[in-house]
Design an enzyme around this catalytic site. Structure first.
Site, PDB file in Angstrom:
ATOM      1  N   ASP A  39       0.842  -1.198   0.000  1.00  0.00           N
ATOM      2  CA  ASP A  39       0.000   0.000   0.000  1.00  0.00           C
ATOM      3  C   ASP A  39       0.874   1.244   0.000  1.00  0.00           C
ATOM      4  O   ASP A  39       2.094   1.182   0.144  1.00  0.00           O
ATOM      5  CB  ASP A  39      -0.975  -0.021   1.180  1.00  0.00           C
ATOM      6  CG  ASP A  39      -0.262  -0.004   2.522  1.00  0.00           C
ATOM      7  OD1 ASP A  39       0.466   0.970   2.800  1.00  0.00           O
ATOM      8  OD2 ASP A  39      -0.432  -0.959   3.312  1.00  0.00           O
ATOM      9  N   ILE A  40       0.245   2.392  -0.133  1.00  0.00           N
ATOM     10  CA  ILE A  40       0.985   3.629  -0.353  1.00  0.00           C
ATOM     11  C   ILE A  40       1.899   3.981   0.821  1.00  0.00           C
ATOM     12  O   ILE A  40       2.948   4.607   0.641  1.00  0.00           O
ATOM     13  CB  ILE A  40      -0.012   4.789  -0.636  1.00  0.00           C
ATOM     14  CG1 ILE A  40       0.734   6.045  -1.071  1.00  0.00           C
ATOM     15  CG2 ILE A  40      -0.898   5.046   0.575  1.00  0.00           C
ATOM     16  CD1 ILE A  40      -0.164   7.143  -1.562  1.00  0.00           C
TER      17      ILE A  40
END
Length: 380
Positions: free
Chosen positions: A172-173
């Site tokens: 994820d980011i």
């Protein structure tokens, strides 16, 4: 181009992945201890040495040395000699993927070849997959097209000669660390498939220490929105104040799974770093936003762990050009069929002539002294 070699550990079997202890990381790999002590971040902040060669502004992949040359493949397909094929290429009569070919061009499986606009079907053995180890920084997303126009990991990757890079799982980011990418969709699928049980190792910093009961719950399994999830191993790593570090391993990679497991027990994750995927560990000193290509030995270990190496071998045998049939010496029509290959006929089998006298009685011939007249119809 960064020439460091990633740390590779022998891949554990899927049945042993849950119980096998994690070996100590090599000196060139990012270890959990380096993350907790701060050495991991300190190494990345050290400026390059003055004598270290500067990185080129645009890094590219090395050419596919194993890929066959176009004129050689065309000649092997029986379309003419190599010189004739080179002449057609030089005259612009041959295209590859819609572009004019050039002398010495290398091709691979999947390329569209045309001669004077006519498509040519060629059988080319598939090449081994290419794999990159990328140090993903926080703030990048793992997608080719982001509707929010956020920076993606693929903008930093080298251009492939054909095809596109596919990520082995996603981060994820806000997650950083090791991200594997390959040009083989099959290898990416196999590395992500839970049936192989490839371990993902993370260094996790959470708010608040885990109790013994909470640790056991994470090992036994917690219930998430998309089903149960559990860690294979969980080890303490210390920390400062309310921040506590833990090393965890897990055999699957669902969306934000590690974060959601800690959040299910009321502990927010403040930092998450993936330091190993299967047999590949994050190389120490590989700066954030930088990639490196795995060598043939490391790729072979990945394909062996998933059984893909046997698939490549069978494909290579499938694409082997057939051996020309052996020419047998011609036999005259009067000689008939070979003795070793008798023809099949209806009825009882006929015995072969072995040189022995037959036990059958001789057929009666004409009686001695009988007049022999001319054959019927014979001219007198």
């Amino acid at each position: 181009m960064n020439r460091k070699t990633p740390s590779i550990r022998p891949a554990e079997a899927a049945s042993e992945a849950a119980t096998a202890p994690i070996p100590a990381p090599d000196a060139v790999a990012v270890g959990f201890e380096a993350v907790v002590s701060g050495a991991f971040d300190a190494d990345l902040q050290v400026p390059p040495a003055p004598d270290e060669p500067a990185q080129p502004s645009k890094r590219v992949l090395e050419p596919e040395a194993e890929a066959p040359k176009l004129h050689k493949v065309l000649a092997q397909a029986g379309l003419g000699s190599r010189l004739e094929m080179e002449r057609l290429i030089a005259q612009g009569q041959i295209t590859v993927n819609g572009e004019p070919a050039h002398v010495g061009q290398r091709i691979q499986q999947g390329d569209a070849i045309r001669i004077d606009g006519r498509p040519i079907k060629l059988r080319i053995a598939p090449l081994p997959p290419r794999v990159l180890a990328y140090h993903k920084p926080a703030g990048e997303v793992v997608t080719h097209d982001d509707p929010q126009n956020r920076p993606t990991v693929f903008r930093r990757l080298p251009r492939l000669y054909s095809g596109k890079w596919q990520s082995v799982g996603r981060l994820d980011i806000n997650t950083e660390g090791l991200l594997l990418l390959t040009n083989s969709g099959e290898l990416a699928h196999l590395l992500m498939h839970p049936s192989f049980g490839l371990q993902r190792e993370y260094a996790v910093r959470v708010l608040g220490a885990l109790s013994l009961e909470e640790k056991q719950k994470l090992l036994d399994g917690v219930q998430l929105e998309d089903g149960p999830a559990q860690f294979q191993t969980l080890e303490e790593g210390g920390g400062e104040g309310a921040n506590c570090w833990y090393r965890v391993t897990i055999a699957e990679g669902r969306n934000r799974e590690v974060r959601r497991m800690f959040e299910s027990l009321g502990h927010a994750v403040s930092r998450l770093i993936r330091i190993r995927y299967g047999a590949v560990a994050l190389p120490r000193g590989l700066r954030r936003g930088v990639w490196m290509e795995l060598d043939a030995r490391d790729v072979a270990r990945l394909t062996e762990a998933t059984g893909m190496d046997r698939t490549l071998e069978s494909r290579a045998r499938q694409f082997q050009p057939p051996a020309p049939p052996k020419r047998q010496p011609s036999r005259g029509r009067s000689q008939g069929p070979r003795p070793s290959a008798p023809k099949l006929v209806d009825g009882a089998p006929m015995p072969r002539n072995t040189g022995r006298i037959s036990a059958r009685a001789p057929s009666p011939g004409p009686k001695r002294g009988a007049a022999r007249g001319p054959k019927p119809g014979a001219p007198r």
